[in-house]
Design a protein around this motif. Structure first.
Motif, PDB file in Angstrom:
ATOM      1  N   ASP A  51     -16.243  79.925  38.044  1.00 34.44           N
ATOM      2  CA  ASP A  51     -14.952  79.837  37.346  1.00 34.44           C
ATOM      3  C   ASP A  51     -14.914  78.650  36.387  1.00 34.44           C
ATOM      4  OD1 ASP A  51     -14.072  82.052  38.706  1.00 34.44           O
ATOM      5  OD2 ASP A  51     -12.983  80.933  40.237  1.00 34.44           O
ATOM      6  N   ALA A  52     -15.409  77.490  36.855  1.00 34.72           N
ATOM      7  CA  ALA A  52     -15.420  76.303  36.003  1.00 34.72           C
ATOM      8  C   ALA A  52     -16.301  76.532  34.778  1.00 34.72           C
ATOM      9  CB  ALA A  52     -15.908  75.094  36.796  1.00 34.72           C
ATOM     10  N   GLY A  53     -17.463  77.156  34.976  1.00 32.56           N
ATOM     11  CA  GLY A  53     -18.373  77.411  33.867  1.00 32.56           C
ATOM     12  C   GLY A  53     -17.817  78.379  32.853  1.00 32.56           C
ATOM     13  N   HIS A  54     -17.147  79.417  33.320  1.00 38.01           N
ATOM     14  CA  HIS A  54     -16.556  80.385  32.405  1.00 38.01           C
ATOM     15  C   HIS A  54     -15.521  79.716  31.501  1.00 38.01           C
ATOM     16  CE1 HIS A  54     -17.616  84.173  34.973  1.00 38.01           C
ATOM     17  NE2 HIS A  54     -18.569  83.845  34.133  1.00 38.01           N
ATOM     18  N   MET A  55     -14.670  78.908  32.073  1.00 37.32           N
ATOM     19  CA  MET A  55     -13.646  78.232  31.271  1.00 37.32           C
ATOM     20  C   MET A  55     -14.271  77.215  30.323  1.00 37.32           C
ATOM     21  SD  MET A  55     -10.414  77.704  33.878  1.00 37.32           S
ATOM     22  CE  MET A  55     -11.332  76.816  35.116  1.00 37.32           C
ATOM     23  N   VAL A  90     -17.158  68.810  40.849  1.00 35.27           N
ATOM     24  CA  VAL A  90     -17.598  69.721  39.793  1.00 35.27           C
ATOM     25  C   VAL A  90     -18.167  68.880  38.657  1.00 35.27           C
ATOM     26  CG1 VAL A  90     -16.881  71.390  38.036  1.00 35.27           C
ATOM     27  CG2 VAL A  90     -15.979  71.565  40.361  1.00 35.27           C
ATOM     28  N   THR A  91     -19.368  69.211  38.208  1.00 33.06           N
ATOM     29  CA  THR A  91     -20.012  68.514  37.101  1.00 33.06           C
ATOM     30  C   THR A  91     -20.165  69.485  35.939  1.00 33.06           C
ATOM     31  OG1 THR A  91     -21.273  67.191  38.683  1.00 33.06           O
ATOM     32  CG2 THR A  91     -21.998  67.138  36.405  1.00 33.06           C
ATOM     33  N   LEU A  92     -19.706  69.071  34.769  1.00 31.35           N
ATOM     34  CA  LEU A  92     -19.768  69.901  33.570  1.00 31.35           C
ATOM     35  C   LEU A  92     -20.653  69.229  32.539  1.00 31.35           C
ATOM     36  CD1 LEU A  92     -15.950  70.710  33.372  1.00 31.35           C
ATOM     37  CD2 LEU A  92     -17.745  72.193  34.282  1.00 31.35           C
ATOM     38  N   LEU A 193     -32.537  80.230  21.788  1.00 35.35           N
ATOM     39  CA  LEU A 193     -31.230  79.988  21.176  1.00 35.35           C
ATOM     40  C   LEU A 193     -31.383  79.634  19.707  1.00 35.35           C
ATOM     41  CD1 LEU A 193     -29.488  77.819  23.908  1.00 35.35           C
ATOM     42  CD2 LEU A 193     -29.012  80.203  23.355  1.00 35.35           C
ATOM     43  N   PRO A 194     -30.458  80.081  18.859  1.00 32.52           N
ATOM     44  CA  PRO A 194     -30.466  79.643  17.468  1.00 32.52           C
ATOM     45  C   PRO A 194     -30.256  78.139  17.372  1.00 32.52           C
ATOM     46  CG  PRO A 194     -29.045  81.560  17.768  1.00 32.52           C
ATOM     47  CD  PRO A 194     -29.407  81.073  19.132  1.00 32.52           C
ATOM     48  N   SER A 195     -30.752  77.539  16.311  1.00 39.97           N
ATOM     49  CA  SER A 195     -30.624  76.104  16.119  1.00 39.97           C
ATOM     50  C   SER A 195     -29.154  75.683  16.136  1.00 39.97           C
ATOM     51  CB  SER A 195     -31.258  75.707  14.780  1.00 39.97           C
ATOM     52  OG  SER A 195     -31.101  74.325  14.533  1.00 39.97           O
ATOM     53  N   GLY A 196     -28.897  74.582  16.837  1.00 39.76           N
ATOM     54  CA  GLY A 196     -27.541  74.043  16.883  1.00 39.76           C
ATOM     55  C   GLY A 196     -26.639  74.638  17.945  1.00 39.76           C
ATOM     56  N   GLN A 197     -27.123  75.594  18.721  1.00 39.31           N
ATOM     57  CA  GLN A 197     -26.320  76.201  19.780  1.00 39.31           C
ATOM     58  C   GLN A 197     -26.361  75.326  21.036  1.00 39.31           C
ATOM     59  OE1 GLN A 197     -24.374  79.119  19.326  1.00 39.31           O
ATOM     60  NE2 GLN A 197     -24.918  78.437  17.271  1.00 39.31           N
ATOM     61  N   PHE A 198     -25.430  75.599  21.959  1.00 31.06           N
ATOM     62  CA  PHE A 198     -25.302  74.771  23.155  1.00 31.06           C
ATOM     63  C   PHE A 198     -25.411  75.613  24.423  1.00 31.06           C
ATOM     64  CE2 PHE A 198     -23.209  72.487  19.784  1.00 31.06           C
ATOM     65  CZ  PHE A 198     -23.581  71.162  19.994  1.00 31.06           C
ATOM     66  N   LEU A 199     -25.910  74.992  25.465  1.00 30.16           N
ATOM     67  CA  LEU A 199     -25.856  75.551  26.808  1.00 30.16           C
ATOM     68  C   LEU A 199     -24.751  74.828  27.575  1.00 30.16           C
ATOM     69  CD1 LEU A 199     -29.630  75.693  27.833  1.00 30.16           C
ATOM     70  CD2 LEU A 199     -28.195  77.585  27.071  1.00 30.16           C
ATOM     71  N   TYR A 200     -23.964  75.588  28.321  1.00 35.54           N
ATOM     72  CA  TYR A 200     -22.889  75.002  29.127  1.00 35.54           C
ATOM     73  C   TYR A 200     -23.239  75.197  30.599  1.00 35.54           C
ATOM     74  CZ  TYR A 200     -20.429  74.997  24.696  1.00 35.54           C
ATOM     75  OH  TYR A 200     -20.080  74.780  23.378  1.00 35.54           O
ATOM     76  N   ILE A 201     -23.277  74.096  31.319  1.00 33.98           N
ATOM     77  CA  ILE A 201     -23.695  74.132  32.717  1.00 33.98           C
ATOM     78  C   ILE A 201     -22.577  73.602  33.609  1.00 33.98           C
ATOM     79  CG2 ILE A 201     -25.397  73.313  34.393  1.00 33.98           C
ATOM     80  CD1 ILE A 201     -27.351  72.986  32.094  1.00 33.98           C
ATOM     81  N   ALA A 202     -22.250  74.363  34.628  1.00 31.98           N
ATOM     82  CA  ALA A 202     -21.251  73.938  35.617  1.00 31.98           C
ATOM     83  C   ALA A 202     -21.926  73.863  36.976  1.00 31.98           C
ATOM     84  CB  ALA A 202     -20.080  74.913  35.656  1.00 31.98           C
ATOM     85  N   GLU A 203     -21.826  72.706  37.620  1.00 34.13           N
ATOM     86  CA  GLU A 203     -22.392  72.515  38.954  1.00 34.13           C
ATOM     87  C   GLU A 203     -21.247  72.232  39.934  1.00 34.13           C
ATOM     88  OE1 GLU A 203     -26.099  69.926  38.880  1.00 34.13           O
ATOM     89  OE2 GLU A 203     -25.152  69.416  36.965  1.00 34.13           O
ATOM     90  N   MET A 219     -24.069  70.295  53.101  1.00 35.85           N
ATOM     91  CA  MET A 219     -23.589  70.353  51.730  1.00 35.85           C
ATOM     92  C   MET A 219     -23.985  71.696  51.144  1.00 35.85           C
ATOM     93  SD  MET A 219     -21.879  67.810  50.332  1.00 35.85           S
ATOM     94  CE  MET A 219     -22.241  68.108  48.603  1.00 35.85           C
ATOM     95  N   THR A 220     -23.070  72.278  50.384  1.00 33.69           N
ATOM     96  CA  THR A 220     -23.393  73.498  49.651  1.00 33.69           C
ATOM     97  C   THR A 220     -23.372  73.185  48.162  1.00 33.69           C
ATOM     98  OG1 THR A 220     -21.063  74.189  49.596  1.00 33.69           O
ATOM     99  CG2 THR A 220     -22.406  74.974  51.421  1.00 33.69           C
ATOM    100  N   TYR A 221     -24.272  73.798  47.414  1.00 37.19           N
ATOM    101  CA  TYR A 221     -24.421  73.490  45.999  1.00 37.19           C
ATOM    102  C   TYR A 221     -24.667  74.776  45.219  1.00 37.19           C
ATOM    103  CZ  TYR A 221     -26.708  71.928  41.682  1.00 37.19           C
ATOM    104  OH  TYR A 221     -27.064  71.747  40.369  1.00 37.19           O
ATOM    105  N   SER A 222     -24.062  74.847  44.030  1.00 33.75           N
ATOM    106  CA  SER A 222     -24.290  75.995  43.164  1.00 33.75           C
ATOM    107  C   SER A 222     -24.142  75.551  41.718  1.00 33.75           C
ATOM    108  CB  SER A 222     -23.277  77.117  43.480  1.00 33.75           C
ATOM    109  OG  SER A 222     -23.457  78.210  42.608  1.00 33.75           O
ATOM    110  N   TYR A 223     -24.837  76.249  40.834  1.00 35.74           N
ATOM    111  CA  TYR A 223     -24.662  75.950  39.412  1.00 35.74           C
ATOM    112  C   TYR A 223     -24.742  77.235  38.608  1.00 35.74           C
ATOM    113  CZ  TYR A 223     -29.676  76.531  38.382  1.00 35.74           C
ATOM    114  OH  TYR A 223     -30.938  77.033  38.219  1.00 35.74           O
ATOM    115  N   GLY A 224     -24.116  77.211  37.442  1.00 32.00           N
ATOM    116  CA  GLY A 224     -24.157  78.352  36.534  1.00 32.00           C
ATOM    117  C   GLY A 224     -24.451  77.864  35.126  1.00 32.00           C
ATOM    118  N   ILE A 225     -25.201  78.669  34.377  1.00 33.93           N
ATOM    119  CA  ILE A 225     -25.544  78.344  32.991  1.00 33.93           C
ATOM    120  C   ILE A 225     -24.905  79.404  32.092  1.00 33.93           C
ATOM    121  CG2 ILE A 225     -27.424  77.983  31.353  1.00 33.93           C
ATOM    122  CD1 ILE A 225     -29.223  77.323  33.706  1.00 33.93           C
ATOM    123  N   PHE A 226     -24.200  78.962  31.087  1.00 36.04           N
ATOM    124  CA  PHE A 226     -23.454  79.862  30.215  1.00 36.04           C
ATOM    125  C   PHE A 226     -23.795  79.581  28.758  1.00 36.04           C
ATOM    126  CE2 PHE A 226     -21.228  79.139  34.126  1.00 36.04           C
ATOM    127  CZ  PHE A 226     -20.760  80.360  34.504  1.00 36.04           C
TER     128      PHE A 226
END
Length: 226
Positions: A51-55, A90-92, A193-203, A219-226
């Motif tokens: 959810d955090a990564g999507h937003m 949550v780490t963004l 990725l095209p030049s200048g694009q970004f990856l968004y990561i939520a942990e 501890m439970t841990y998960s991350y998503g890449i968008f």
């Protein structure tokens, strides 16, 4: 000849047997309960990161108090709260690839090639880094920008932004993240990725339910890449 034990002499035998069985059943039941609770907690952690990564990837500015409040409400079930009192974090992070265009933007190109001033040429670097919740629970999943020493970068205390000049030239901005190649054309096919694009990561990291000796400091841990 068959001898029979009087009924009076057998009283209490079932109770003793049942007590012995409980010595095995109770730990099994407790262990199953703890594992079950932590399985649910793991699913909640995955959902929080998603959810955090999507937003975040859709442009929600979590430096704004109102948007942080929304995220805290989403993570309320796992104890996400500001400061060290919470049981979740949550780490963004936003990452980009330093290519020739990035080097050119800071004047670190000569004769069409990057100069030594373009320190991070060919690396993935942090452009933004934010931690929401109990920072002491964070796991070093996608690494963190270095903020001290001669190669460190300055992370804006409010927005989490790192300036273009720093993430191109300061080694402290380099992320330990090598699974995606930059934009390139191989045999006429565009890859990465095209030049200048970004990856968004939520942990997301959440303190699990603990019960010694079954689970300790879980501890439970998960991350998503968008």
């Amino acid at each position: 000849m068959i001898f029979k034990i009087p009924v009076a002499g057998r009283r209490g035998g079932a109770t003793i047997e049942f007590s012995l069985v409980l010595l095995v059943l109770i730990p099994l039941l407790l262990g199953a309960g703890v594992v079950g609770v932590n399985m649910v907690r793991t699913l909640q952690t995955i959902q929080l990161a998603r959810d955090a990564g999507h937003m975040y990837a859709r442009g929600v500015d979590f430096s704004q108090p109102g948007n942080q409040t929304i995220l805290l409400q989403i993570g309320q079930s796992v104890g996400l709260a500001t400061g060290s009192s919470g049981s979740a974090v949550v780490t963004l992070s936003s990452l980009t690839y330093v290519d020739l265009a990035a080097c050119t933007s800071v004047g670190a190109v000569s004769n069409g090639k990057p100069t030594s001033a373009c320190t991070n040429f060919g690396d993935w670097v942090f452009t933004q880094f934010m931690v929401i919740g109990n920072a002491s629970l964070r796991r070093n999943g996608i690494s963190s920008p270095l903020v001290s020493g001669p190669t460190g970068v300055t992370v804006n205390a409010t927005t989490g932004q790192i300036s273009l000049a720093q993430y191109v030239t300061q080694a402290g901005a380099v992320a330990t993240f090598n699974s995606i190649n930059p934009y390139s054309v191989v045999s006429g096919t565009a890859r990465g990725l095209p030049s200048g694009q970004f990856l968004y990561i939520a942990e997301a990291g959440v303190r699990g339910f603990s019960m010694t000796p079954f689970v300790t400091n879980g501890m439970t841990y998960s991350y998503g890449i968008f």
